[in-house]
Scaffold this motif. Structure first.
Motif, mmCIF file in Angstrom:
data_model
loop_
_atom_site.group_PDB
_atom_site.id
_atom_site.type_symbol
_atom_site.label_atom_id
_atom_site.label_comp_id
_atom_site.label_asym_id
_atom_site.label_seq_id
_atom_site.Cartn_x
_atom_site.Cartn_y
_atom_site.Cartn_z
ATOM 1 N N MET A 178 0.891 -0.953 0.000
ATOM 2 C CA MET A 178 0.277 -0.095 -0.065
ATOM 3 C C MET A 178 0.998 1.292 0.129
ATOM 4 S SD MET A 178 -3.492 -0.687 2.304
ATOM 5 C CE MET A 178 -4.197 0.895 1.881
ATOM 6 N N THR A 179 0.218 2.198 -0.674
ATOM 7 C CA THR A 179 0.963 3.373 -0.884
ATOM 8 C C THR A 179 0.410 4.529 0.130
ATOM 9 O OG1 THR A 179 -0.227 4.214 -2.619
ATOM 10 C CG2 THR A 179 1.589 3.218 -3.452
ATOM 11 N N VAL A 180 1.083 5.804 0.410
ATOM 12 C CA VAL A 180 0.395 6.610 1.284
ATOM 13 C C VAL A 180 -0.988 7.019 0.866
ATOM 14 C CG1 VAL A 180 0.853 9.121 2.156
ATOM 15 C CG2 VAL A 180 2.664 7.444 1.890
ATOM 16 N N HIS A 181 -1.090 7.165 -0.454
ATOM 17 C CA HIS A 181 -2.633 7.627 -1.038
ATOM 18 C C HIS A 181 -3.411 6.267 -0.698
ATOM 19 C CE1 HIS A 181 -5.424 9.024 -3.990
ATOM 20 N NE2 HIS A 181 -5.333 7.784 -4.407
ATOM 21 N N GLY A 182 -3.159 5.095 -0.712
ATOM 22 C CA GLY A 182 -3.873 3.953 -0.463
ATOM 23 C C GLY A 182 -4.189 3.926 1.021
ATOM 24 N N TRP A 183 -3.433 4.088 1.898
ATOM 25 C CA TRP A 183 -3.537 4.300 3.443
ATOM 26 C C TRP A 183 -4.630 5.353 3.675
ATOM 27 C CZ3 TRP A 183 -3.015 0.614 6.551
ATOM 28 C CH2 TRP A 183 -1.998 -0.283 6.553
ATOM 29 N N ILE A 184 -4.479 6.617 3.086
ATOM 30 C CA ILE A 184 -5.143 7.714 3.216
ATOM 31 C C ILE A 184 -6.641 7.472 2.856
ATOM 32 C CG2 ILE A 184 -5.871 9.894 2.455
ATOM 33 C CD1 ILE A 184 -2.919 10.529 2.371
ATOM 34 N N ARG A 185 -6.705 6.800 1.629
ATOM 35 C CA ARG A 185 -8.055 6.442 0.820
ATOM 36 C C ARG A 185 -8.678 5.503 2.046
ATOM 37 N NH1 ARG A 185 -8.770 3.308 -4.777
ATOM 38 N NH2 ARG A 185 -11.000 3.360 -4.666
ATOM 39 N N LEU A 186 -8.153 4.369 2.522
ATOM 40 C CA LEU A 186 -8.574 3.414 3.657
ATOM 41 C C LEU A 186 -9.163 4.173 4.706
ATOM 42 C CD1 LEU A 186 -9.189 0.306 4.242
ATOM 43 C CD2 LEU A 186 -6.716 0.431 5.350
ATOM 44 N N ILE A 187 -8.578 5.073 5.458
ATOM 45 C CA ILE A 187 -8.644 5.622 6.594
ATOM 46 C C ILE A 187 -9.945 6.633 6.509
ATOM 47 C CG2 ILE A 187 -7.800 7.406 8.067
ATOM 48 C CD1 ILE A 187 -5.159 6.198 7.974
ATOM 49 N N VAL A 188 -10.029 7.186 5.367
ATOM 50 C CA VAL A 188 -11.178 7.876 4.898
ATOM 51 C C VAL A 188 -12.492 7.286 4.845
ATOM 52 C CG1 VAL A 188 -12.223 9.386 2.933
ATOM 53 C CG2 VAL A 188 -10.124 10.121 3.873
#
Length: 168
Positions: free
Chosen positions: A43-53
């Motif tokens: 997972m990239t940073v973009h993926g982690w942010i998306r998951l958290i949102v």
């Protein structure tokens, strides 16, 4: 096919049904574990942010959605009940069998005069009064049980009062 898949296939042919089932479940578990590990490892940073949102939005909006859906369900049930009542009025039914049984919030209670009337008619039979004696016996039994329970509670309270006086 490669040699590993051929050996697995030959092992699977040798197993009975339970062994095949166990092997298949183990294979699914291994696949799920590998997929889950690779998902979070790559997972990239973009993926982690998306998951958290997504998870945060779900946690924030879920109570409101449940409240709204519960309100809609309650309104639809009230609407259905209103339609049923209107339908009964059109048919001319004054009281439904469920209301006679004590459901839907309506209860049918006999006064003391009616109970005496039914007790006087012990020898006569009528289709409209089937089970009336049993209902009266049930009511008297419940009254007796409630009175006994009340006396027992009163005795316990008296015992507690005596114990309080003895402790002081």
């Amino acid at each position: 096919m490669d040699s590993q898949s051929e050996s697995q296939q030959s092992e699977q042919d040798k197993l009975n049904d339970f062994g095949r089932l166990t092997l298949q479940v183990a294979k699914y578990g291994q696949n799920m574990s590998n997929n889950l590990h690779s998902t979070f490892a790559n997972m990239t940073v973009h993926g982690w942010i998306r998951l958290i949102v997504i998870v945060g939005g779900y946690m924030l909006l879920r109570p409101y959605a449940l409240k709204y859906l519960g309100k809609r369900q309650f309104e639809s049930m009230e609407e259905q009940e209103r339609k049923d009542r209107e339908e009964e009025e059109k048919r001319g039914a004054k009281i439904s069998p469920n209301q006679l049984r004590g459901q839907n919030g309506a209860t049918v209670n006999l006064d003391e005069d009616e109970e005496e009337f039914f007790e006087e008619d012990e020898g006569k039979s009528s289709a409209t009064r089937w089970g009336q004696k049993a209902r009266i016996r049930q009511r008297t039994m419940i009254k007796d049980l409630l009175e006994r329970e009340e006396r027992r509670r009163q005795e316990e309270e008296d015992d507690k009062d005596i114990e309080d006086l003895l402790e002081d």
